[in-house]
Design a protein around this motif. Structure first.
Motif, PDB file in Angstrom:
ATOM      1  N   LEU A   1      41.694  45.703  31.545  1.00 54.66           N
ATOM      2  CA  LEU A   1      41.476  46.016  32.953  1.00 54.66           C
ATOM      3  C   LEU A   1      41.312  44.762  33.813  1.00 54.66           C
ATOM      4  N   ASN A   2      41.320  43.600  33.159  1.00 54.01           N
ATOM      5  CA  ASN A   2      41.163  42.341  33.887  1.00 54.01           C
ATOM      6  C   ASN A   2      42.475  41.551  33.896  1.00 54.01           C
ATOM      7  N   VAL A   3      43.598  42.279  33.959  1.00 55.85           N
ATOM      8  CA  VAL A   3      44.902  41.623  33.917  1.00 55.85           C
ATOM      9  C   VAL A   3      45.049  40.612  35.053  1.00 55.85           C
ATOM     10  N   ALA A   4      44.676  41.008  36.267  1.00 54.82           N
ATOM     11  CA  ALA A   4      44.824  40.115  37.418  1.00 54.82           C
ATOM     12  C   ALA A   4      43.973  38.860  37.246  1.00 54.82           C
ATOM     13  N   SER A   5      42.765  39.040  36.766  1.00 49.97           N
ATOM     14  CA  SER A   5      41.869  37.897  36.552  1.00 49.97           C
ATOM     15  C   SER A   5      42.409  36.976  35.463  1.00 49.97           C
ATOM     16  N   ASP A   6      42.881  37.556  34.352  1.00 46.67           N
ATOM     17  CA  ASP A   6      43.421  36.751  33.252  1.00 46.67           C
ATOM     18  C   ASP A   6      44.688  36.015  33.672  1.00 46.67           C
ATOM     19  N   ALA A   7      45.539  36.677  34.455  1.00 44.88           N
ATOM     20  CA  ALA A   7      46.758  36.032  34.928  1.00 44.88           C
ATOM     21  C   ALA A   7      46.424  34.864  35.850  1.00 44.88           C
ATOM     22  N   SER A   8      45.402  35.055  36.692  1.00 46.23           N
ATOM     23  CA  SER A   8      45.019  33.980  37.606  1.00 46.23           C
ATOM     24  C   SER A   8      44.410  32.798  36.856  1.00 46.23           C
ATOM     25  N   LYS A   9      43.774  33.061  35.723  1.00 40.89           N
ATOM     26  CA  LYS A   9      43.225  31.959  34.921  1.00 40.89           C
ATOM     27  C   LYS A   9      44.342  31.097  34.356  1.00 40.89           C
ATOM     28  N   VAL A  10      45.463  31.757  33.986  1.00 40.10           N
ATOM     29  CA  VAL A  10      46.620  30.998  33.504  1.00 40.10           C
ATOM     30  C   VAL A  10      47.166  30.107  34.624  1.00 40.10           C
ATOM     31  N   LEU A  11      47.125  30.626  35.851  1.00 43.73           N
ATOM     32  CA  LEU A  11      47.712  29.907  36.984  1.00 43.73           C
ATOM     33  C   LEU A  11      46.770  28.861  37.583  1.00 43.73           C
ATOM     34  N   PHE A  12      45.491  29.220  37.726  1.00 43.58           N
ATOM     35  CA  PHE A  12      44.564  28.378  38.478  1.00 43.58           C
ATOM     36  C   PHE A  12      43.391  27.833  37.666  1.00 43.58           C
ATOM     37  N   GLY A  13      43.273  28.272  36.404  1.00 42.01           N
ATOM     38  CA  GLY A  13      42.106  27.863  35.625  1.00 42.01           C
ATOM     39  C   GLY A  13      40.980  28.876  35.753  1.00 42.01           C
ATOM     40  N   GLY A  14      39.809  28.547  35.196  1.00 39.22           N
ATOM     41  CA  GLY A  14      38.689  29.490  35.150  1.00 39.22           C
ATOM     42  C   GLY A  14      38.226  29.971  36.511  1.00 39.22           C
ATOM     43  N   PHE A  15      38.297  29.100  37.508  1.00 39.54           N
ATOM     44  CA  PHE A  15      37.829  29.472  38.844  1.00 39.54           C
ATOM     45  C   PHE A  15      38.735  30.537  39.475  1.00 39.54           C
ATOM     46  N   GLY A  16      39.991  30.606  39.006  1.00 37.43           N
ATOM     47  CA  GLY A  16      40.938  31.566  39.561  1.00 37.43           C
ATOM     48  C   GLY A  16      40.508  33.004  39.371  1.00 37.43           C
ATOM     49  N   GLY A  17      39.855  33.269  38.226  1.00 46.27           N
ATOM     50  CA  GLY A  17      39.382  34.628  37.969  1.00 46.27           C
ATOM     51  C   GLY A  17      38.408  35.102  39.030  1.00 46.27           C
ATOM     52  N   LYS A  18      37.523  34.190  39.461  1.00 46.34           N
ATOM     53  CA  LYS A  18      36.546  34.550  40.489  1.00 46.34           C
ATOM     54  C   LYS A  18      37.222  34.767  41.838  1.00 46.34           C
ATOM     55  N   ILE A  19      38.241  33.960  42.116  1.00 48.64           N
ATOM     56  CA  ILE A  19      38.971  34.119  43.375  1.00 48.64           C
ATOM     57  C   ILE A  19      39.616  35.504  43.442  1.00 48.64           C
ATOM     58  N   VAL A  20      40.249  35.891  42.338  1.00 50.98           N
ATOM     59  CA  VAL A  20      40.922  37.195  42.309  1.00 50.98           C
ATOM     60  C   VAL A  20      39.902  38.333  42.394  1.00 50.98           C
ATOM     61  N   THR A  21      38.753  38.168  41.751  1.00 52.07           N
ATOM     62  CA  THR A  21      37.711  39.189  41.831  1.00 52.07           C
ATOM     63  C   THR A  21      37.268  39.398  43.273  1.00 52.07           C
ATOM     64  N   ILE A  22      37.118  38.310  44.015  1.00 53.75           N
ATOM     65  CA  ILE A  22      36.757  38.422  45.428  1.00 53.75           C
ATOM     66  C   ILE A  22      37.876  39.130  46.195  1.00 53.75           C
ATOM     67  N   GLY A  23      39.130  38.791  45.874  1.00 54.64           N
ATOM     68  CA  GLY A  23      40.263  39.467  46.504  1.00 54.64           C
ATOM     69  C   GLY A  23      40.273  40.956  46.210  1.00 54.64           C
ATOM     70  N   ILE A  24      39.937  41.316  44.961  1.00 51.23           N
ATOM     71  CA  ILE A  24      39.860  42.723  44.580  1.00 51.23           C
ATOM     72  C   ILE A  24      38.765  43.433  45.370  1.00 51.23           C
ATOM     73  N   LEU A  25      37.620  42.770  45.534  1.00 48.96           N
ATOM     74  CA  LEU A  25      36.511  43.360  46.294  1.00 48.96           C
ATOM     75  C   LEU A  25      36.938  43.675  47.727  1.00 48.96           C
ATOM     76  N   ILE A  26      37.606  42.722  48.361  1.00 51.61           N
ATOM     77  CA  ILE A  26      38.078  42.938  49.733  1.00 51.61           C
ATOM     78  C   ILE A  26      39.113  44.052  49.773  1.00 51.61           C
ATOM     79  N   SER A  27      40.019  44.056  48.790  1.00 54.54           N
ATOM     80  CA  SER A  27      41.059  45.075  48.711  1.00 54.54           C
ATOM     81  C   SER A  27      40.456  46.473  48.573  1.00 54.54           C
ATOM     82  N   VAL A  28      39.522  46.616  47.641  1.00 55.71           N
ATOM     83  CA  VAL A  28      38.895  47.917  47.408  1.00 55.71           C
ATOM     84  C   VAL A  28      38.083  48.357  48.622  1.00 55.71           C
ATOM     85  N   TYR A  29      37.395  47.408  49.259  1.00 50.80           N
ATOM     86  CA  TYR A  29      36.599  47.735  50.449  1.00 50.80           C
ATOM     87  C   TYR A  29      37.494  48.284  51.552  1.00 50.80           C
ATOM     88  N   GLY A  30      38.648  47.647  51.736  1.00 45.30           N
ATOM     89  CA  GLY A  30      39.601  48.129  52.728  1.00 45.30           C
ATOM     90  C   GLY A  30      40.141  49.504  52.376  1.00 45.30           C
TER      91      GLY A  30
END
Length: 451
Positions: free
Chosen positions: A271-300
């Motif tokens: 269920l963390n495909v987006a986070s894992d993919a972002s880690k491949v692209l941006f490193g460990g910090f990328g997972g947190k960035i995507v999580t924040i993006g998911i939060l905004i997306s779900v809120y909207g």
């Protein structure tokens, strides 16, 4: 309702309508359904095919529904289309299913996802998920009470912000290319081992349809749009087309970066495909960035369902088709928002949040809503023959092929669900049927037109 003070303000333009379509659809699905689609199809080629076919069916559905939305531009959307075509009884059931079950359950499920992501982001315990979810739903409702313009603005802002992490994944992912050891192919289209081609495609479509769901609900705010006959069809068709492109590219990036199975970060069962993919692209910090993006997306997305959902009871109350219709039809003095409808929706959603049956409820509601979607698709063809003089500012292109494709796609979903999840389908039918005694009681009391 009858007086001028209770008239809805026409304050929603094209972009807010487009944002409502895209904001309601692009939410948890694009992040959480990649895993299930990959699992039931068993291959990258069939998974991508499912996302493509699901998008094409949704575009046909949107183009078909847009004719009804333009010809019957009334607040209430799907409920009004069903009522106009099939009569008061079926219109009531459509409204009942949406107002009492469908919208509150979507708000509840999405709020729980929001709470789960917040808990994971800040390392909080599972006991905090439900309180966070309830607070999230309360804040969205309060923003909506500020007026349709404020809710539309939130929808527009979250649409722009939510596309940022998606755009980063797409652009950087395509530049990055596939990862070593990842077998990504589009052709030949074939299912995975121990998966039948049509079975896999069918189950994959069911999963993608949940991710695409929400396109029709912009019709609920037609009464508050500045130019519904022109802007509403454009918002629906353009919105769904853009969504399909986003889903296809994002899922292609996921499948190019991560192995399908057999690894800790594989797509299947993750269920963390987006986070894992972002880690491949941006490193460990990328997972947190995507999580924040998911939060905004779900809120909207929660805002989209809240904004459109609270207007269903309002439309029903105007015809005395709900108990306590005077309360459900009440609008706030300045912002003209159905406050009691919003509170009831919030209460029902909060009760659902305190259960553990969110997935089951959501699957059940997809079945229920597609019953009425299919009735709406058929309604376009029925009204073409029954009411040829009806003013249609927009007509379905490629008629009758497009409506037929939408209807066949919907029937496929219903039949597939009946065979694979009969109990959930039966529960959905029963919960919808509970509204029938209320209909006949209110019909006897208020003698509203039952044609």
């Amino acid at each position: 309702m009858e007086n001028q003070e209770n008239e809805l303000k026409k304050s929603i333009g094209f972009f807010a309508g487009l944002a409502t379509v895209m904001g309601t659809v692009i939410g948890a699905g694009v992040f959480f359904k990649a895993s299930q689609v990959a699992q039931v199809t068993g291959s990258t080629s069939l998974a991508m095919t499912a996302w493509l076919v699901g998008g094409l069916i949704s575009i046909c559905a949107g183009l078909t529904g847009a004719e009804l939305a333009a010809a019957i531009p009334e607040t209430g959307g799907l409920t009004k289309y069903i009522q106009h075509t099939y009569g008061s009884f079926w219109g009531f059931l459509a409204g009942w299913a949406q107002a009492i079950i469908y919208f509150p359950a979507n708000v509840a499920a999405l709020a729980i996802i929001f709470g789960t992501q917040v808990a994971n982001l800040f390392g909080l315990g599972n006991s905090t998920i439900v309180p966070i979810a309830i607070v999230c739903a309360i804040t969205v409702t309060l923003i909506n009470f500020m007026g349709a313009k404020a809710a539309g603005m939130l929808q527009s802002i979250t649409l722009v912000i939510k596309l940022i992490p998606l755009a980063l994944i797409v652009v950087v992912g395509l530049i990055h290319g596939g990862s070593n050891g990842v077998d990504f192919s589009l052709f030949p289209i074939q299912a995975g081992h121990h998966v039948g081609l049509w079975t896999g495609l069918g189950q994959g479509l069911l999963a993608t349809m949940f991710a695409y769901d929400g396109w029709i609900h912009v019709g609920n705010i037609a009464g508050e749009m500045k130019n519904p006959s022109k802007d509403l069809p454009k918002a629906i068709s353009i919105g769904i087309g853009l969504i399909m492109v986003v889903y296809l590219i994002v899922n292609a990036v996921f499948l190019m970066l991560l192995p399908l199975a057999g690894a800790h970060n594989a797509v299947i069962g993750n269920l963390n495909v987006a986070s894992d993919a972002s880690k491949v692209l941006f490193g460990g910090f990328g997972g947190k960035i995507v999580t924040i993006g998911i939060l905004i997306s779900v809120y909207g997305t929660i805002n989209g369902y809240t904004m459109t959902g609270m207007r269903i009871p309002l439309a029903m109350a105007e015809e005395h088709k709900l108990p306590f219709s005077n309360l459900f039809g009440a609008l706030t003095k300045n912002t003209k928002i159905p406050w009691f409808s919003g509170i009831v929706q919030l209460v029902i959603a909060s009760i659902m949040m305190m259960t553990n049956a969110f997935d089951a409820i959501t699957n059940m509601l997809i079945f229920v809503i597609w019953l009425f979607y299919c009735m709406a698709f058929a309604a376009v063809m029925i009204l073409r023959k029954k009411e040829p003089e009806l003013k249609r500012p927009y007509k379905v292109p490629g008629y009758p092929v497009i409506p037929i494709i939408a209807l066949l796609g919907g029937l496929f979903i219903l039949v597939n669900t009946l065979f694979t999840q009969f109990t959930l389908a039966a529960i959905g039918i029963v919960l919808t049927a509970i509204g029938i005694p209320f209909y006949y009681y209110l019909k006897g009391k208020y003698h509203f037109d039952a044609e």
